[in-house]
Design an enzyme around this catalytic site. Structure first.
Site, short mmCIF file in Angstrom:
data_model
loop_
_atom_site.label_atom_id
_atom_site.label_comp_id
_atom_site.label_asym_id
_atom_site.label_seq_id
_atom_site.Cartn_x
_atom_site.Cartn_y
_atom_site.Cartn_z
N PRO A 260 1.00 -1.29 -0.03
CG PRO A 260 0.14 -1.10 2.17
CD PRO A 260 1.13 -1.83 1.35
CG ASP A 433 5.04 -0.83 2.65
OD1 ASP A 433 4.15 -0.80 3.09
OD2 ASP A 433 5.31 -2.06 2.68
CG HIS A 434 0.90 4.84 4.45
ND1 HIS A 434 0.86 5.25 5.62
CD2 HIS A 434 0.31 6.15 3.53
CE1 HIS A 434 0.59 6.42 5.73
NE2 HIS A 434 0.00 6.92 4.52
NE ARG A 435 2.79 -3.36 3.75
CZ ARG A 435 3.39 -4.61 3.10
NH1 ARG A 435 2.50 -5.59 3.42
NH2 ARG A 435 4.17 -4.47 2.21
CB CYS A 437 7.01 5.17 8.20
SG CYS A 437 7.04 5.82 6.50
#
Length: 463
Positions: A260, A433-435, A437
């Protein structure tokens, strides 16, 4: 009583090329059936998902069969070729032995075949003795032998091996010639000892394009037969997604499916960075590239924001923060996009980073990168400004967590010290990758990179 031959026909299989590679495409055969090969002589050029390499054969003898045409994709462990090997303690006593032509310096009747490092191969009543030094087999005759599924002539070795490989500066030159229908044997190399260079192939391609084409007169079409102008519309050209292109497609597709990602960007005034580079390049020594400076800025930024030097273990639902920075950088080559990796970039100076980037770039252009050169990255730097574009939204290089994109550095109007001025401006973009940070961390990383670009003195704190 004459000695009998101690013969063997050995099968050479496509070896494990490392890094989890399971298949390779045959790009070019470097030997023909009937050729005499030495131990560790390259016999085939293959392309994997990581690089194009020449594969050496571990056996010395005569090639009796090849498996797979050029363009065929083979899994690791599949047969590549068979080699007939053997030895005789007394070559002269072998029935039907065929003499070989050797240089005068090598002609020594007191040295037998075994002690001089010769290789003896034979089939029925025919045999060939070949020295591992400069040897030219004269002739050989004999019955045919079965090799694998096909029956092939056993030995047809000419006095001059005109069918042997042609010396070229790199495998890419061979491929360029093949794709343009050129016979390398008809080209005269301008390199040392007649080595064929890229410029020789390019010149031959231009000459070929300038030749008037002979076009046959079109056959007349009966009026009663309708001609569909769109008969071929929609068929299109089909290009197999394999090799490097296929690997890139798989990785990018996986990145889009699993990560994501989000992108943020900022414009930065690179005037001071370019001035610092000019000052660095005044003393004698290797020049410092902009990419090397940006690489050093990235390693400093990752030390402050380690969340972006990580990967996600989906099986255990854990974020793995990595201890060192292995910095990948995107490089466009004739074979497509590749991402060589600078190992331990965090421990290198700007000069060391520049030297390693230059080495890997040159290897990429020659198609000589190894699988180890292309794997293991933890963060990627993508300088798409070389293509003349200002911005982009990079796709993260799976399984990494972020990629920094750098646009072209161009003069633009900019407010500098309260006044409008023309400054050298660059757009920086970060896909992350928004997972691993949130936007605050990603924005902090990007802002620090931009600050170092605008004020290179900030790097002194980390040197």
């Amino acid at each position: 009583m004459p000695h009998a031959f101690d013969m063997a026909s050995l099968e050479f299989k496509l070896p494990d090329l490392g890094e989890g590679l399971t298949e390779a495409e045959i790009v070019r055969w470097l030997v023909e059936v009937g050729d005499v090969v030495a131990v560790d002589q390259p016999v085939v050029e293959v392309e994997t998902a990581k690089a194009m390499v020449e594969v050496p054969c571990p056996y010395g003898g005569v090639v009796t069969a090849r498996f797979g045409e050029e363009g065929t994709e083979l899994p690791v462990g599949s047969p590549l070729l068979t080699v007939a090997v053997g030895a005789a303690p007394d070559a002269a006593a072998a029935p039907g032995a065929v003499p070989v032509a050797v240089s005068p310096a090598e002609a020594d009747s007191s040295v037998d075949a075994e002690s001089s490092g010769n290789v003896l191969v034979g089939y029925g009543t025919g045999a060939t003795v070949a020295r591992r030094r400069r040897v030219r087999p004269v002739a050989a005759a004999g019955p045919v032998a079965e090799a694998g599924p096909a029956v092939v002539p056993v030995v047809e070795v000419a006095a001059a091996r005109s069918a042997g490989p042609v010396p070229v500066i790199s495998p890419l030159v061979r491929r360029l010639a093949r794709e343009n229908g050129l016979d390398l044997r008809e080209l005269k190399g301008t390199g040392p000892d007649g080595l064929i260079l890229r410029s020789d192939v390019d010149s031959a391609i231009r000459s070929k394009e300038q030749e008037p084409a002979t076009v046959p007169a079109p056959a007349s079409v009966p009026a009663s037969v309708p001609v569909s102008a769109g008969a071929s519309v929609g068929a299109g050209e089909r290009v197999p997604l394999r090799g490097t292109r296929g690997a890139v497609a798989d990785k990018l597709s996986r990145s889009r499916r699993e990560i994501p990602d989000a992108t943020c960007w900022v414009d930065a005034d690179a005037t001071e960075l370019m001035a610092a580079r000019t000052a660095m390049n005044r003393p004698a020594g290797p020049p410092v590239s902009v990419l090397a400076l940006l690489a050093r800025i990235c390693t400093a930024a990752l030390a402050r924001f380690p969340e972006l030097n990580s990967t996600v273990d989906t099986a255990s639902r854990e974020i793995v923060r990595l201890p060192g920075v292995h910095l990948g950088f995107a490089a466009q080559t004739e074979r497509g996009l590749v991402v060589p990796v600078v190992r331990d970039a965090h421990a290198r100076t700007v000069e060391q980073l520049g030297a390693e980037i230059a080495r890997l770039t040159e290897s990429a252009r020659k198609g000589a990168l190894t699988p180890a050169d292309l794997t293991g990255g933890t963060f990627t730097l993508n300088n798409y400004g070389v293509f003349g574009v200002d911005g982009s939204t990079p796709i993260i290089n799976h399984p990494e967590a972020a990629m920094l994109g750098v646009g072209r550095i161009v003069p633009k109007p900019w407010v500098h010290e309260g006044e409008l001025a023309v400054r050298k401006v660059v757009q920086l973009s970060l896909s992350f990758d928004h997972r691993v940070c949130d936007g605050g961390t990603a924005g902090g990383f990007l802002r620090y990179v931009a600050d170092c670009v605008e004020q290179p003195a900030l790097l002194l704190r980390t040197l």
